[in-house]
Design an enzyme around this catalytic site. Structure first.
Site, PDB file in Angstrom:
ATOM      1  CG  ASP A 158      -2.221   0.515   1.057  1.00 25.17           C
ATOM      2  OD1 ASP A 158      -2.241   1.650   0.390  1.00 25.17           O
ATOM      3  OD2 ASP A 158      -3.204   0.161   1.448  1.00 25.17           O
ATOM      4  CG  ASP A 191      -7.089   3.189  -3.167  1.00 33.65           C
ATOM      5  OD1 ASP A 191      -8.239   3.260  -3.223  1.00 33.65           O
ATOM      6  OD2 ASP A 191      -6.695   2.729  -1.693  1.00 33.65           O
ATOM      7  CG  ASP A 216     -11.790   1.989   1.904  1.00 35.79           C
ATOM      8  OD1 ASP A 216     -10.994   1.276   1.344  1.00 35.79           O
ATOM      9  OD2 ASP A 216     -11.487   3.211   2.146  1.00 35.79           O
TER      10      ASP A 216
END
Length: 927
Positions: A415, A528, A603
């Site tokens: 990430d 993202d 999420d």
């Protein structure tokens, strides 16, 4: 994803001040669930409020039949709004494959209105329209076979699509066509001549609140082009079930929106989203399917601006008793669903897909927007992720943990913390100092990595990516002409204008091995935050009056994520010289995003309801072309208990994209951290996934070829079985596997519906046979994953599970033949990662069939070629009778006797080591 703001702060003095206020605000608002106050309701969105105030009734629009022109390819005519005398241009096309396209634009707009580019794979092919009749009330046109025709009524304007005596769909039957024409602020105050002619009567237009600017919280949206919304209603007689328009955390069957907000399509970074409401989420596919026992149809509303969809039904709210009463009293009211689409700008451009079967609608939509990208085989295997693996040592330790606990995996993910200060295309010089060593270590185990590359770029004069984008003028501009800037993970950031082909080409070139330092062929990409997410923007996104060349952001908003993923996928293809298939995961998406890779549901939270909703969320995506979908296994926010985690692995193992992911602040949850019993349960779920990879792979090959979804609601295969129409706690993979995951805490049993009168289903774990068209109660323990194979099918598996899918490439197959008199199936394989299946015909595609006691393999693609070392090591025939002998005949004409065992209690015949190569013709004869 990293998704939204974590309540941790980098408290170094240099970064403290500007970040801390934002951080505090987000932490205080985001502790429990979404802060709805951050996101607009219809009433707070001026155009939605204006349009929704219009009530059904007589439409002010009429068709001017004397302006009609009918060419070989289309009908055009003008519509006039009798209130304000503004003229529109209607274009009507009959398209190949049983589709109709309707476009409505201003006849003479002050400036061009936005028409969505790049989403359609080609200009759709037309078929001739012919005039059947015409009078002063309207025209009737033939749409070809099946006595299909479209009736255009002139006053008020409406379109009806008929087949024989049946009305399939009506447009503007409720009079809600609305088209806000472009105007100048000055034109509102034009004084009409003192003696207007009688037929020039023009109603003065009111300047309503929010037409020229609107404020939400502290943000003002200037609207230099004024009001520009478009709206149209569709009526679907005989329909009670509509689906699609993802992304919403909602049931598969869409609910009516009377008395609440419409469903919203506006890509947003929604922190801790709630379930069962029509709020917008990360992606938007403006496609709706309507289904009843007779027919399936679809509506594709091609508009990339903020869009709201209202659904009403004349049967909604009727109790079962009320419906029975109607039946007893002979109520002749046909059920009907009415749908209204409202978009902030652009034009009306709608494709009506007339089916008639679900598969026809999938093919029709695929012909417009393309099919699912064929992922590399590894992309269908298991992915391990968290925000964040700390450093190279951490990655190495997690990788070793999988080997130590004998759990296969293919991808480990990094990430945002892997970068140098949130500068994408870079590595943290301390934590990831030698990325190539790390990637090489994975490569030696035939494993891969995904690293995040987000589309917000840190404004830093030392950062090559930023300085190049700025020097080439590739940033989105603000309304005053400067580069648009917003806050995201790196702090102050610029946003590249991905609507520009030159920007996309430049971005793609950044993935070249000599540009993206430290990257290798086993590094893939995750996009993202590409809604785009702007922490300090209105609704956590970009200001609508930001500028992309000639267009405002309001026109293109829902396309932004589509373009980011497209450019990234192109970069991964180019870096290999066009040889290797890419793998790109995106959070934001639009119609056509299926062509570029995978999507996940964003999420979510470690809660049972979030596990349950992952099924309808992925089914909704599957129905609109996006087959490669999954949800964060275990839940992104919060901490799952071991029962929830195990059940999530068991569910995820049977969903298309299978990735565990977790928030920075959650305790670690690698599969072996919950005690040996839970490790064993998770290992078993992951191994079931790997054993089934041959079947998953051929389903994705078909999805790529045809547009048919991989994960399917039951009604797709059983379109006349009303019991399946609203079912979304179980699903089919292809035609042949039915999955009913356990998603209830403490469950002792589940009730699965096995469809198909006269069909049989076999429990894949026990081989027990059950009849179709029944509700089956299944007692469950923690190890249960209820899965059934359809009688009449043949499914290949690879039962020697190794550390990654690539390690299993040459392994042998086991065929599972589930009998219902006869059976058939397929076996597809290629090299698993290149485009050679397409460019060079390098693949094997076999048809497997069982009838008259002969199981045979024949070539479905004689022109294709591939040699493989894989062979068939076992055949299990479920529902068999005991033979006296089993003989193998191969292409070489050799007959040989095969060993077999027969379990009479379960009627299972096992044929051991038949040994033929999977690329050959052969037959196995039971005597």
């Amino acid at each position: 994803g990293t998704g939204s703001v974590s309540c941790k702060c980098d408290c170094s003095p240099t970064r403290m001040a500007p970040v801390v206020m934002l951080w505090l605000a987000l932490c205080l608002s985001g502790t429990l669930a979404v802060d709805r106050g951050n996101f607009k309701t219809c009433d707070q969105s001026a155009f939605c409020k204006r349009q929704r105030a219009l009530q059904p009734g007589q439409s002010p629009y009429r068709a001017l039949l004397d302006t009609m022109e009918l060419t070989h390819t289309k009908l055009t005519l003008q519509l006039i709004n009798d209130n304000n005398k503004v003229r529109l241009l209607l274009e009507l096309y009959r398209l190949q494959g049983n589709m109709t396209r309707v476009k409505i634009n201003e006849l003479k707009p002050l400036k061009p209105r936005y028409e969505v580019p790049d989403v359609l794979v080609q200009q759709p092919l037309t078929e001739p329209l012919s005039l059947l009749s015409q009078d002063e009330n309207g025209v009737v046109l033939s749409l070809g076979g099946e006595a299909q025709r479209v009736i255009l009524s002139a006053r008020p304007f409406r379109l009806d699509i008929m087949e024989g005596h049946e009305l399939l769909m009506s447009l503007n039957s409720r009079g809600l066509l609305a088209f806000e024409h472009l105007r100048t602020l000055f034109s509102l105050f034009v004084i009409l001549p003192s003696q207007p002619k009688a037929d020039d009567k023009v109603e003065e237009e009111k300047d309503e609140e929010g037409m020229w600017e609107e404020t939400f919280k502290s943000h003002t949206d200037t609207k230099p082009n004024g009001p520009s919304a478009v709206s149209l209603d569709f009526s679907l007689p005989g329909v009670e079930h509509v689906y699609g328009i993802p992304e919403h955390a909602e049931t598969l069957k869409l609910k009516t929106t009377d008395g609440g907000d419409p469903y919203r399509l506006y890509n947003l970074d929604v922190f801790q989203y709630e379930l069962f409401n029509p709020m917008a989420l990360y992606g938007a596919v403006p496609v709706m399917l309507a289904h009843n026992a007779q027919r399936t149809t679809g509506i594709f509303w091609l508009n990339a601006a903020e869009t709201w969809v209202d659904i009403s039904s004349n049967t909604a709210g009727k109790t079962v008793f009320g419906k029975m009463l109607d039946y007893v009293q002979g109520s002749n009211e046909t059920p009907q669903t009415d749908v209204r689409w409202i978009s902030e700008s652009g034009i009306i451009d709608v494709f009506i897909m007339l089916g008639p079967t679900p598969y026809d609608v999938f093919s029709q939509y695929a012909s417009l927007t393309g099919t699912q990208a064929f992922p590399p085989l590894a992309g269908l295997a298991y992915h391990q992720c968290r925000w964040n693996y700390n450093d190279q040592e951490d990655v190495q330790a997690v990788d070793a943990g999988f080997d130590q606990h004998d759990i296969p995996y293919d991808f480990i993910w990094l990430d945002i913390e892997h970068t140098d200060g949130k500068r994408y295309f870079t590595w943290d010089p301390h934590k990831f100092a030698t990325p190539k060593d790390m990637l090489q270590g994975l490569l030696e185990k035939k494993r891969k990595m995904v690293a995040i590359v987000d589309p917000h770029i840190k404004i830093d004069s030392e950062y090559k990516i930023h300085t190049e984008i700025r020097s080439q003028g590739f940033y989105i501009k603000n309304k005053d002409g400067g580069d648009y800037e917003g806050w995201c993970w790196p702090g102050n950031a610029g946003y590249p204008d991905f609507t520009k082909p030159e920007m996309r080409a430049w971005w793609a070139s950044m993935f070249a091995y000599d540009q993206y330092e430290g990257s290798m062929e086993n590094l893939y990409t995750w996009n993202d935050m590409n809604e785009p997410s702007v922490f300090n923007g209105p609704e956590v996104t970009m200001h609508k009056d930001a500028v992309h060349g000639p267009w405002e952001h309001r026109d293109v908003h829902n396309l932004y994520g589509f373009y980011v993923q497209a450019a990234t996928a192109e970069g991964l293809i180019q870096r290999s010289g066009g040889v290797e298939r890419p793998f790109v995961l995106t959070r934001a998406f639009f119609a056509g995003s299926q062509r570029y890779g995978a999507v996940w549901t964003g999420d979510n939270a470690a809660e049972w309801d979030h596990l349950k909703i992952s099924i309808p969320m992925c089914l909704s995506l599957s129905l609109v072309g996006i087959s490669l979908c999954g949800a964060d296994v275990g839940g992104f926010f919060k901490t799952p208990n071991s029962e929830l985690l195990v059940r999530w692995y068991q569910t995820g193992a049977y969903q298309p994209f299978f990735r565990a992911h977790a928030h920075l602040d959650t305790p670690r949850r690698e599969p072996w951290l919950f005690g040996p019993d839970n490790t064993a349960l998770i290992r078993e779920a992951v191994r079931q996934r790997y054993a089934l990879l041959p079947y998953w792979y051929q389903l994705f090959y078909h999805a790529h070829r045809t547009g048919h979804p991989v994960m399917r609601p039951l009604w797709v295969e059983y379109p006349q079985d009303a019991a399946t129409f609203a079912m979304d706690d179980q699903f089919l993979l292809g035609r042949d596997l039915l999955v009913h995951p356990v998603t209830e805490e403490g469950a002792r049993g589940v009730t699965a519906y096995l469809p198909g009168k006269g069909e049989v289903w076999f429990d894949v774990h026990t081989f027990q046979k059950h009849n179709g068209a029944q509700d089956l109660y299944i007692p469950v323990t923690m190890s249960s994953i209820p899965v059934f194979q359809r009688g009449g099918s043949i499914i290949p598996r690879k039962l020697r599970v190794r550390r990654s899918s690539a390690c299993m490439e040459h392994d042998p197959y086991t065929l599972f033949v589930a009998l219902s008199q006869r059976a058939e199936g397929e076996l597809y394989l290629d090299d698993g990662h290149t485009f050679n299946f397409d460019t060079k015909g390098e693949f094997i595609h076999r048809k497997l069939s069982f009838s008259n006691n002969i199981l045979s393999s024949s070539n479905l693609a004689p022109a294709a070629h591939l040699s493989t070392m894989s062979w068939i090591e076992r055949i299990l025939i479920l529902g068999a009778s005991k033979p006296s002998k089993v003989t193998l005949k191969t292409a070489g004409g050799q007959d040989s006797q095969l060993e077999f065992e027969f379990d009479a209690s379960m009627s299972v015949l096992t044929i051991r080591k038949p040994g033929m190569n999977v690329g050959e013709d052969w037959s196995v004869v039971l005597k």
